[in-house]
Design a protein around this motif. Structure first.
Motif, mmCIF file in Angstrom:
data_model
loop_
_atom_site.group_PDB
_atom_site.id
_atom_site.type_symbol
_atom_site.label_atom_id
_atom_site.label_comp_id
_atom_site.label_asym_id
_atom_site.label_seq_id
_atom_site.Cartn_x
_atom_site.Cartn_y
_atom_site.Cartn_z
ATOM 1 N N GLU A 104 49.087 13.903 -3.468
ATOM 2 C CA GLU A 104 47.985 12.957 -3.643
ATOM 3 C C GLU A 104 48.503 11.566 -3.977
ATOM 4 O O GLU A 104 47.923 10.566 -3.551
ATOM 5 C CB GLU A 104 47.034 13.459 -4.733
ATOM 6 C CG GLU A 104 46.168 14.625 -4.294
ATOM 7 C CD GLU A 104 45.287 15.158 -5.407
ATOM 8 O OE1 GLU A 104 45.298 14.586 -6.517
ATOM 9 O OE2 GLU A 104 44.582 16.156 -5.170
ATOM 10 N N GLN A 105 49.584 11.467 -4.728
ATOM 11 C CA GLN A 105 50.165 10.165 -5.042
ATOM 12 C C GLN A 105 50.858 9.575 -3.812
ATOM 13 O O GLN A 105 50.910 8.367 -3.632
ATOM 14 C CB GLN A 105 51.165 10.287 -6.191
ATOM 15 C CG GLN A 105 50.529 10.617 -7.512
ATOM 16 C CD GLN A 105 51.560 10.887 -8.600
ATOM 17 O OE1 GLN A 105 52.759 10.857 -8.341
ATOM 18 N NE2 GLN A 105 51.086 11.157 -9.803
ATOM 19 N N TRP A 106 51.396 10.422 -2.952
ATOM 20 C CA TRP A 106 52.134 9.980 -1.773
ATOM 21 C C TRP A 106 51.188 9.529 -0.667
ATOM 22 O O TRP A 106 51.505 8.635 0.099
ATOM 23 C CB TRP A 106 52.998 11.149 -1.311
ATOM 24 C CG TRP A 106 53.777 10.946 -0.074
ATOM 25 C CD1 TRP A 106 54.830 10.111 0.103
ATOM 26 C CD2 TRP A 106 53.588 11.619 1.171
ATOM 27 N NE1 TRP A 106 55.313 10.224 1.375
ATOM 28 C CE2 TRP A 106 54.557 11.147 2.051
ATOM 29 C CE3 TRP A 106 52.691 12.574 1.618
ATOM 30 C CZ2 TRP A 106 54.656 11.596 3.350
ATOM 31 C CZ3 TRP A 106 52.797 13.026 2.920
ATOM 32 C CH2 TRP A 106 53.770 12.534 3.763
ATOM 33 N N GLN A 107 50.003 10.129 -0.576
ATOM 34 C CA GLN A 107 49.074 9.857 0.518
ATOM 35 C C GLN A 107 48.659 8.382 0.614
ATOM 36 O O GLN A 107 48.723 7.809 1.706
ATOM 37 C CB GLN A 107 47.851 10.757 0.387
ATOM 38 C CG GLN A 107 46.853 10.593 1.516
ATOM 39 C CD GLN A 107 45.647 11.497 1.349
ATOM 40 O OE1 GLN A 107 45.529 12.227 0.378
ATOM 41 N NE2 GLN A 107 44.741 11.419 2.304
ATOM 42 N N PRO A 108 48.246 7.712 -0.455
ATOM 43 C CA PRO A 108 47.847 6.300 -0.310
ATOM 44 C C PRO A 108 49.001 5.407 0.156
ATOM 45 O O PRO A 108 48.788 4.463 0.926
ATOM 46 C CB PRO A 108 47.390 5.901 -1.717
ATOM 47 C CG PRO A 108 47.089 7.163 -2.419
ATOM 48 C CD PRO A 108 47.966 8.204 -1.806
ATOM 49 N N GLU A 109 50.204 5.730 -0.289
ATOM 50 C CA GLU A 109 51.365 4.941 0.133
ATOM 51 C C GLU A 109 51.576 5.063 1.641
ATOM 52 O O GLU A 109 51.803 4.068 2.335
ATOM 53 C CB GLU A 109 52.606 5.434 -0.618
ATOM 54 C CG GLU A 109 53.867 4.675 -0.283
ATOM 55 C CD GLU A 109 55.058 5.225 -1.056
ATOM 56 O OE1 GLU A 109 56.178 5.085 -0.536
ATOM 57 O OE2 GLU A 109 54.869 5.786 -2.152
ATOM 58 N N ILE A 110 51.485 6.280 2.158
ATOM 59 C CA ILE A 110 51.655 6.495 3.598
ATOM 60 C C ILE A 110 50.512 5.851 4.373
ATOM 61 O O ILE A 110 50.732 5.232 5.421
ATOM 62 C CB ILE A 110 51.750 8.005 3.903
ATOM 63 C CG1 ILE A 110 53.030 8.584 3.299
ATOM 64 C CG2 ILE A 110 51.709 8.284 5.385
ATOM 65 C CD1 ILE A 110 54.293 7.937 3.799
ATOM 66 N N GLU A 111 49.299 6.002 3.893
ATOM 67 C CA GLU A 111 48.167 5.377 4.579
ATOM 68 C C GLU A 111 48.321 3.864 4.623
ATOM 69 O O GLU A 111 48.000 3.227 5.630
ATOM 70 C CB GLU A 111 46.855 5.772 3.897
ATOM 71 C CG GLU A 111 46.438 7.202 4.157
ATOM 72 C CD GLU A 111 45.170 7.592 3.425
ATOM 73 O OE1 GLU A 111 44.696 6.800 2.581
ATOM 74 O OE2 GLU A 111 44.658 8.690 3.697
ATOM 75 N N GLY A 112 48.834 3.270 3.536
ATOM 76 C CA GLY A 112 49.080 1.827 3.528
ATOM 77 C C GLY A 112 50.131 1.444 4.553
ATOM 78 O O GLY A 112 49.990 0.439 5.267
ATOM 79 N N SER A 113 51.203 2.247 4.678
ATOM 80 C CA SER A 113 52.244 1.964 5.672
ATOM 81 C C SER A 113 51.683 2.065 7.080
ATOM 82 O O SER A 113 51.998 1.234 7.947
ATOM 83 C CB SER A 113 53.411 2.949 5.510
ATOM 84 O OG SER A 113 53.994 2.809 4.241
ATOM 85 N N VAL A 114 50.851 3.060 7.332
ATOM 86 C CA VAL A 114 50.253 3.213 8.662
ATOM 87 C C VAL A 114 49.337 2.031 8.967
ATOM 88 O O VAL A 114 49.335 1.505 10.090
ATOM 89 C CB VAL A 114 49.494 4.559 8.761
ATOM 90 C CG1 VAL A 114 48.652 4.632 10.017
ATOM 91 C CG2 VAL A 114 50.472 5.719 8.715
ATOM 92 N N ASP A 115 48.586 1.582 7.985
ATOM 93 C CA ASP A 115 47.717 0.410 8.187
ATOM 94 C C ASP A 115 48.543 -0.840 8.488
ATOM 95 O O ASP A 115 48.189 -1.631 9.370
ATOM 96 C CB ASP A 115 46.833 0.173 6.966
ATOM 97 C CG ASP A 115 45.742 1.228 6.817
ATOM 98 O OD1 ASP A 115 45.433 1.895 7.829
ATOM 99 O OD2 ASP A 115 45.219 1.365 5.690
ATOM 100 N N ASP A 116 49.671 -1.008 7.773
ATOM 101 C CA ASP A 116 50.553 -2.151 8.043
ATOM 102 C C ASP A 116 51.090 -2.100 9.468
ATOM 103 O O ASP A 116 51.122 -3.118 10.177
ATOM 104 C CB ASP A 116 51.712 -2.172 7.050
ATOM 105 C CG ASP A 116 51.259 -2.508 5.638
ATOM 106 O OD1 ASP A 116 50.119 -3.006 5.477
ATOM 107 O OD2 ASP A 116 52.051 -2.265 4.697
ATOM 108 N N LEU A 117 51.512 -0.914 9.897
ATOM 109 C CA LEU A 117 52.020 -0.773 11.271
ATOM 110 C C LEU A 117 50.926 -1.071 12.291
ATOM 111 O O LEU A 117 51.181 -1.718 13.315
ATOM 112 C CB LEU A 117 52.566 0.640 11.489
ATOM 113 C CG LEU A 117 53.891 0.953 10.818
ATOM 114 C CD1 LEU A 117 54.218 2.432 10.964
ATOM 115 C CD2 LEU A 117 54.995 0.118 11.427
#
Length: 154
Positions: free
Chosen positions: A60-73
């Motif tokens: 759950e802590q990792w998910q927002p970080e990955i979603e943010g990276s995908v949004d940046d890409l």
């Protein structure tokens, strides 16, 4: 009551009491054994549940970080597409990257040109003169591997 019957009933009663005491002791031992097993199982399940909860928290802590990276890409790709479209509009390419007209097949040489085409699968070993109308009576030597009898008649 008959004393013999009373003796038999007392003996049977004592035997049943002894048997009941043994059964009670045995059940008590098994109860303790099963209680220990249940406690061990509960402890193991608690440990597993806490491990699963920690793993779920980490995800759950990792998910927002990955979603943010995908949004940046996603934003970077949109920017690249916008710049590419703008560049193609500002600087159109004169020649396409691939030819738009079909390629024509290679032409053969004209009939008047002399071409030396291959003669079968081997080198031509003809030792005769080229051309027609030779008036000489000289017999040429036979080609390699030829015999005199078959080549003289030719």
């Amino acid at each position: 009551m008959n004393p013999d019957i009373k003796l038999v009933l007392d003996t049977m009663s004592k035997h049943f009491e002894d048997q009941d005491a043994r059964w009670e002791k045995r059940f008590a031992e098994h109860d303790e054994k099963w209680e220990r097993k249940f406690l061990e199982t509960d402890t193991a399940q608690d440990v597993r549940a806490s491990q699963i909860e920690r793993a779920a928290d980490a995800l759950e802590q990792w998910q927002p970080e990955i979603e943010g990276s995908v949004d940046d890409l996603r934003l970077e790709v949109k920017k690249l597409n916008k710049y590419y479209e703008r560049a193609t509009i500002d600087h159109p390419v004169e020649a396409p990257l691939l030819p738009t007209t079909p390629l024509l097949p290679a032409r053969r040489t004209s009939a008047s040109a002399s071409t030396h085409w291959p003669n079968g699968h081997r080198v031509d070993t003809n030792a005769r003169e080229d051309g027609f109308g030779s008036v000489t009576t000289i017999v040429h030597p036979p080609p390699k591997g030829g015999c005199l009898s078959c080549c003289q008649g030719l």
